[in-house]
Design a protein around this motif. Structure first.
Motif, PDB file in Angstrom:
ATOM      1  N   PHE A  29     -20.125  19.300 -12.560  1.00 18.79           N
ATOM      2  CA  PHE A  29     -19.038  20.047 -13.184  1.00 18.79           C
ATOM      3  C   PHE A  29     -19.276  21.551 -13.224  1.00 18.79           C
ATOM      4  O   PHE A  29     -20.404  22.017 -13.330  1.00 18.79           O
ATOM      5  CB  PHE A  29     -18.820  19.538 -14.612  1.00 18.79           C
ATOM      6  CG  PHE A  29     -18.270  18.146 -14.640  1.00 18.79           C
ATOM      7  CD1 PHE A  29     -16.909  17.920 -14.530  1.00 18.79           C
ATOM      8  CD2 PHE A  29     -19.115  17.062 -14.746  1.00 18.79           C
ATOM      9  CE1 PHE A  29     -16.397  16.635 -14.525  1.00 18.79           C
ATOM     10  CE2 PHE A  29     -18.619  15.767 -14.745  1.00 18.79           C
ATOM     11  CZ  PHE A  29     -17.258  15.557 -14.641  1.00 18.79           C
ATOM     12  N   ALA A  30     -18.170  22.282 -13.207  1.00 18.09           N
ATOM     13  CA  ALA A  30     -18.199  23.731 -13.404  1.00 18.09           C
ATOM     14  C   ALA A  30     -18.521  24.014 -14.876  1.00 18.09           C
ATOM     15  O   ALA A  30     -18.199  23.200 -15.747  1.00 18.09           O
ATOM     16  CB  ALA A  30     -16.849  24.334 -13.039  1.00 18.09           C
ATOM     17  N   PRO A  31     -19.138  25.153 -15.170  1.00 17.07           N
ATOM     18  CA  PRO A  31     -19.469  25.490 -16.562  1.00 17.07           C
ATOM     19  C   PRO A  31     -18.245  25.531 -17.478  1.00 17.07           C
ATOM     20  O   PRO A  31     -18.342  25.235 -18.666  1.00 17.07           O
ATOM     21  CB  PRO A  31     -20.116  26.872 -16.466  1.00 17.07           C
ATOM     22  CG  PRO A  31     -20.588  26.988 -15.061  1.00 17.07           C
ATOM     23  CD  PRO A  31     -19.647  26.160 -14.229  1.00 17.07           C
ATOM     24  N   ASP A  32     -17.078  25.848 -16.917  1.00 15.63           N
ATOM     25  CA  ASP A  32     -15.862  25.954 -17.728  1.00 15.63           C
ATOM     26  C   ASP A  32     -14.964  24.723 -17.566  1.00 15.63           C
ATOM     27  O   ASP A  32     -13.743  24.816 -17.652  1.00 15.63           O
ATOM     28  CB  ASP A  32     -15.104  27.232 -17.400  1.00 15.63           C
ATOM     29  CG  ASP A  32     -14.730  27.332 -15.927  1.00 15.63           C
ATOM     30  OD1 ASP A  32     -15.230  26.524 -15.104  1.00 15.63           O
ATOM     31  OD2 ASP A  32     -13.925  28.215 -15.580  1.00 15.63           O
ATOM     32  N   ILE A  33     -15.583  23.558 -17.375  1.00 19.68           N
ATOM     33  CA  ILE A  33     -14.848  22.311 -17.201  1.00 19.68           C
ATOM     34  C   ILE A  33     -13.772  22.129 -18.273  1.00 19.68           C
ATOM     35  O   ILE A  33     -14.016  22.427 -19.449  1.00 19.68           O
ATOM     36  CB  ILE A  33     -15.805  21.085 -17.212  1.00 19.68           C
ATOM     37  CG1 ILE A  33     -15.049  19.748 -17.125  1.00 19.68           C
ATOM     38  CG2 ILE A  33     -16.704  21.073 -18.417  1.00 19.68           C
ATOM     39  CD1 ILE A  33     -14.331  19.512 -15.862  1.00 19.68           C
ATOM     40  N   VAL A  34     -12.615  21.656 -17.847  1.00 20.88           N
ATOM     41  CA  VAL A  34     -11.546  21.259 -18.760  1.00 20.88           C
ATOM     42  C   VAL A  34     -11.477  19.738 -18.673  1.00 20.88           C
ATOM     43  O   VAL A  34     -11.330  19.179 -17.579  1.00 20.88           O
ATOM     44  CB  VAL A  34     -10.196  21.889 -18.365  1.00 20.88           C
ATOM     45  CG1 VAL A  34      -9.071  21.323 -19.218  1.00 20.88           C
ATOM     46  CG2 VAL A  34     -10.265  23.397 -18.476  1.00 20.88           C
ATOM     47  N   HIS A  35     -11.608  19.086 -19.827  1.00 21.76           N
ATOM     48  CA  HIS A  35     -11.639  17.625 -19.868  1.00 21.76           C
ATOM     49  C   HIS A  35     -10.539  17.120 -20.790  1.00 21.76           C
ATOM     50  O   HIS A  35     -10.534  17.413 -21.985  1.00 21.76           O
ATOM     51  CB  HIS A  35     -13.004  17.161 -20.383  1.00 21.76           C
ATOM     52  CG  HIS A  35     -13.171  15.679 -20.475  1.00 21.76           C
ATOM     53  ND1 HIS A  35     -12.924  14.828 -19.433  1.00 21.76           N
ATOM     54  CD2 HIS A  35     -13.571  14.901 -21.497  1.00 21.76           C
ATOM     55  CE1 HIS A  35     -13.178  13.587 -19.806  1.00 21.76           C
ATOM     56  NE2 HIS A  35     -13.562  13.604 -21.067  1.00 21.76           N
ATOM     57  N   ASP A  43     -13.183  21.857 -23.689  1.00 20.18           N
ATOM     58  CA  ASP A  43     -13.386  22.961 -22.761  1.00 20.18           C
ATOM     59  C   ASP A  43     -14.859  23.331 -22.760  1.00 20.18           C
ATOM     60  O   ASP A  43     -15.437  23.537 -23.826  1.00 20.18           O
ATOM     61  CB  ASP A  43     -12.559  24.187 -23.174  1.00 20.18           C
ATOM     62  CG  ASP A  43     -11.062  23.950 -23.045  1.00 20.18           C
ATOM     63  OD1 ASP A  43     -10.649  23.323 -22.060  1.00 20.18           O
ATOM     64  OD2 ASP A  43     -10.319  24.382 -23.939  1.00 20.18           O
ATOM     65  N   GLY A  44     -15.458  23.420 -21.584  1.00 18.27           N
ATOM     66  CA  GLY A  44     -16.832  23.881 -21.456  1.00 18.27           C
ATOM     67  C   GLY A  44     -17.830  22.745 -21.296  1.00 18.27           C
ATOM     68  O   GLY A  44     -17.695  21.675 -21.881  1.00 18.27           O
ATOM     69  N   PHE A  51     -20.001  15.349 -25.959  1.00 22.06           N
ATOM     70  CA  PHE A  51     -19.031  14.268 -26.106  1.00 22.06           C
ATOM     71  C   PHE A  51     -19.391  13.063 -25.240  1.00 22.06           C
ATOM     72  O   PHE A  51     -19.373  11.921 -25.702  1.00 22.06           O
ATOM     73  CB  PHE A  51     -17.632  14.779 -25.747  1.00 22.06           C
ATOM     74  CG  PHE A  51     -16.567  13.728 -25.748  1.00 22.06           C
ATOM     75  CD1 PHE A  51     -16.204  13.078 -26.920  1.00 22.06           C
ATOM     76  CD2 PHE A  51     -15.912  13.385 -24.575  1.00 22.06           C
ATOM     77  CE1 PHE A  51     -15.211  12.100 -26.923  1.00 22.06           C
ATOM     78  CE2 PHE A  51     -14.917  12.421 -24.565  1.00 22.06           C
ATOM     79  CZ  PHE A  51     -14.570  11.770 -25.746  1.00 22.06           C
ATOM     80  N   LYS A  52     -19.725  13.289 -23.976  1.00 22.25           N
ATOM     81  CA  LYS A  52     -19.941  12.199 -23.025  1.00 22.25           C
ATOM     82  C   LYS A  52     -21.275  11.473 -23.192  1.00 22.25           C
ATOM     83  O   LYS A  52     -21.380  10.308 -22.804  1.00 22.25           O
ATOM     84  CB  LYS A  52     -19.835  12.721 -21.586  1.00 22.25           C
ATOM     85  CG  LYS A  52     -18.429  13.045 -21.165  1.00 22.25           C
ATOM     86  CD  LYS A  52     -17.576  11.800 -21.149  1.00 22.25           C
ATOM     87  CE  LYS A  52     -16.280  11.997 -20.420  1.00 22.25           C
ATOM     88  NZ  LYS A  52     -15.477  10.770 -20.380  1.00 22.25           N
ATOM     89  N   LYS A 109     -11.678  20.268 -13.485  1.00 17.13           N
ATOM     90  CA  LYS A 109     -10.839  19.596 -14.480  1.00 17.13           C
ATOM     91  C   LYS A 109     -10.928  18.086 -14.247  1.00 17.13           C
ATOM     92  O   LYS A 109     -10.881  17.627 -13.105  1.00 17.13           O
ATOM     93  CB  LYS A 109      -9.395  20.054 -14.364  1.00 17.13           C
ATOM     94  CG  LYS A 109      -8.487  19.450 -15.428  1.00 17.13           C
ATOM     95  CD  LYS A 109      -7.083  20.040 -15.346  1.00 17.13           C
ATOM     96  CE  LYS A 109      -6.184  19.470 -16.435  1.00 17.13           C
ATOM     97  NZ  LYS A 109      -4.819  20.015 -16.325  1.00 17.13           N
ATOM     98  N   LEU A 110     -11.057  17.357 -15.350  1.00 19.59           N
ATOM     99  CA  LEU A 110     -11.076  15.898 -15.312  1.00 19.59           C
ATOM    100  C   LEU A 110     -10.111  15.375 -16.357  1.00 19.59           C
ATOM    101  O   LEU A 110     -10.261  15.682 -17.545  1.00 19.59           O
ATOM    102  CB  LEU A 110     -12.486  15.364 -15.574  1.00 19.59           C
ATOM    103  CG  LEU A 110     -12.625  13.865 -15.806  1.00 19.59           C
ATOM    104  CD1 LEU A 110     -12.141  13.076 -14.605  1.00 19.59           C
ATOM    105  CD2 LEU A 110     -14.073  13.520 -16.129  1.00 19.59           C
TER     106      LEU A 110
END
Length: 116
Positions: A29-35, A43-44, A51-52, A109-110
């Motif tokens: 993932f990118a450091p600024d992941i949107v989930h 975010d992040g 969380f995961k 983004k996921l």
């Protein structure tokens, strides 16, 4: 669109979830992941990993993929999560939508959809 690169990132995510391995997840993932998730949106990367991995109940489960669809804008993966969560059987259907950065070296983004 590079399906091989995308599939490798998706596998890092799914394996990271099954093994609760933060390094595999971080690599995907990118450091600024949107989930986007039915429980909450994040975010992040640090909040994502919290969380995961850290906030999940004890589980022995596996993601079994039945379909992958790649289009220029995103990739979609459909399958089942099977095993146990907190000692109870789980068999949930999922559909994940992945978006990638320009060189497809990270998921940006996921969006997760689940039906139990």
């Amino acid at each position: 669109m590079n399906e091989e690169k995308r599939n490798r990132l998706i596998e890092h995510y799914l394996d990271g979830m099954d093994l609760q391995d933060k390094d595999l997840l971080r690599d995907a993932f990118a450091p600024d992941i949107v989930h986007e998730h039915p429980v909450r949106n994040i975010d992040g990367i640090e909040d994502f990993l919290l969380f995961k991995v850290d906030e999940q109940p004890p589980q022995e489960s596996e993601h079994k993929v039945s379909r992958r669809i790649h289009v220029p804008e995103a990739s979609v993966v459909q399958g089942r999560k099977v095993g146990t969560v907190e000692g109870e059987p789980v068999d949930a259907q999922f559909c994940d939508v992945y978006e990638f950065n320009a060189d497809e070296s990270a998921i940006t983004k996921l969006s997760v959809y689940v039906r139990e």
